[in-house]
Motif scaffolding. Structure first.
Motif, PDB file in Angstrom:
ATOM      1  N   LYS A  18       0.839  -1.210   0.011  1.00  0.00           N
ATOM      2  CA  LYS A  18      -0.074  -0.080  -0.106  1.00  0.00           C
ATOM      3  C   LYS A  18       0.961   1.353   0.012  1.00  0.00           C
ATOM      4  O   LYS A  18       0.577   2.262  -0.794  1.00  0.00           O
ATOM      5  CB  LYS A  18      -0.936   0.120   1.442  1.00  0.00           C
ATOM      6  CG  LYS A  18      -2.342  -0.169   0.784  1.00  0.00           C
ATOM      7  CD  LYS A  18      -2.933   0.193   2.103  1.00  0.00           C
ATOM      8  CE  LYS A  18      -4.376  -0.805   2.416  1.00  0.00           C
ATOM      9  NZ  LYS A  18      -4.928  -0.825   3.674  1.00  0.00           N
ATOM     10  N   VAL A  19       1.931   1.091   0.900  1.00  0.00           N
ATOM     11  CA  VAL A  19       2.664   2.378   1.087  1.00  0.00           C
ATOM     12  C   VAL A  19       3.838   2.781  -0.031  1.00  0.00           C
ATOM     13  O   VAL A  19       3.963   3.681  -0.550  1.00  0.00           O
ATOM     14  CB  VAL A  19       3.550   2.377   2.541  1.00  0.00           C
ATOM     15  CG1 VAL A  19       4.622   3.507   2.402  1.00  0.00           C
ATOM     16  CG2 VAL A  19       2.470   2.394   3.386  1.00  0.00           C
ATOM     17  N   GLY A  20       4.168   1.707  -0.734  1.00  0.00           N
ATOM     18  CA  GLY A  20       5.016   1.653  -1.852  1.00  0.00           C
ATOM     19  C   GLY A  20       6.490   1.991  -1.354  1.00  0.00           C
ATOM     20  O   GLY A  20       6.856   1.790  -0.248  1.00  0.00           O
ATOM     21  N   ARG A  21       7.404   2.350  -2.181  1.00  0.00           N
ATOM     22  CA  ARG A  21       8.922   2.456  -1.841  1.00  0.00           C
ATOM     23  C   ARG A  21       8.971   3.841  -0.806  1.00  0.00           C
ATOM     24  O   ARG A  21       8.392   4.780  -1.362  1.00  0.00           O
ATOM     25  CB  ARG A  21       9.724   2.638  -3.153  1.00  0.00           C
ATOM     26  CG  ARG A  21      11.316   2.989  -2.737  1.00  0.00           C
ATOM     27  CD  ARG A  21      11.958   3.324  -4.099  1.00  0.00           C
ATOM     28  NE  ARG A  21      12.070   2.630  -5.159  1.00  0.00           N
ATOM     29  CZ  ARG A  21      12.892   1.759  -5.353  1.00  0.00           C
ATOM     30  NH1 ARG A  21      13.980   2.086  -4.476  1.00  0.00           N
ATOM     31  NH2 ARG A  21      13.021   0.988  -6.308  1.00  0.00           N
TER      32      ARG A  21
END
Ligand code: SF4
Ligand code: SF4
Length: 173
Positions: A18-21
């Protein structure tokens, strides 16, 4: 017990997807410098009094003072600085600012040192150099003290006060 052990990594994976990199590609991209990031300090020689207050609060002794003949030298060694900003909070002359500079690699230790050099004033009575001239100049602007008083070293001031006290109470010298 077994289910919670499996569920926990799955939960983490869901959050991560959900948050990504979140990591930065630094040094291949710009670093993340937040508003409150503290890097090396910068001392304005024109504002500095040479009072030494910053050297007394610097935890790793990155700021030091030494006498060189009739000069007083404030040395800033970036290699020891922990970027705490205590010197900037303490400086009575607002001569120190905390920059965001943190890439400090150098090929020589000497390249990490900066000096602010002050001329010293001599005591009007005994002739010993005792304080940075800039400190007398700037303190006189703020305090109602006479030039005659400001230009006398603490030792001679003490002797003069003792003599005046003795004369007031009838001592022969
Ligand atoms: S920022 Fe902290 S460690 Fe660095 S010179 Fe100032 S007081 Fe010393
Ligand atoms: S005026 Fe500020 S920078 Fe200069 S010696 Fe005093 S405390 Fe340090």
């Amino acid at each position: 017990m077994q289910i919670s052990r499996i569920a926990s990594p799955l939960k983490l994976l869901t959050i991560a997807l959900k948050v990504g990199r979140v990591t930065k590609k630094y040094p291949f991209g710009p670093p993340l410098l937040t508003e409150s990031f503290r890097g090396a300090i910068s001392i304005d020689p024109a504002k500095c009094w040479g009072c030494g207050a910053c050297t007394l609060v610097c935890p790793p002794n990155a700021l030091t003072m030494r006498l060189e003949g009739e000069k007083i030298v404030l040395e800033y060694f970036k290699g020891r600085c922990i970027f705490c900003g205590m010197c900037a909070d303490t400086c009575p002359a607002n001569a120190i600012i905390v920059t965001k500079e943190f890439e400090l690699a150098a090929t020589s230790v000497e390249d990490l040192k900066e000096d602010v050099i002050h001329k010293m004033s001599k005591c009007a009575i005994c002739g010993k150099p005792f304080v940075a001239t800039a400190e007398i100049r700037d303190v006189m602007k703020m305090q109602p003290i006479t030039e005659e008083y400001a230009n006398i070293c603490p030792e001679c001031r003490k002797k003069r006060a003792v003599k005046a006290f003795g004369m007031r109470f009838g001592a022969s010298t």
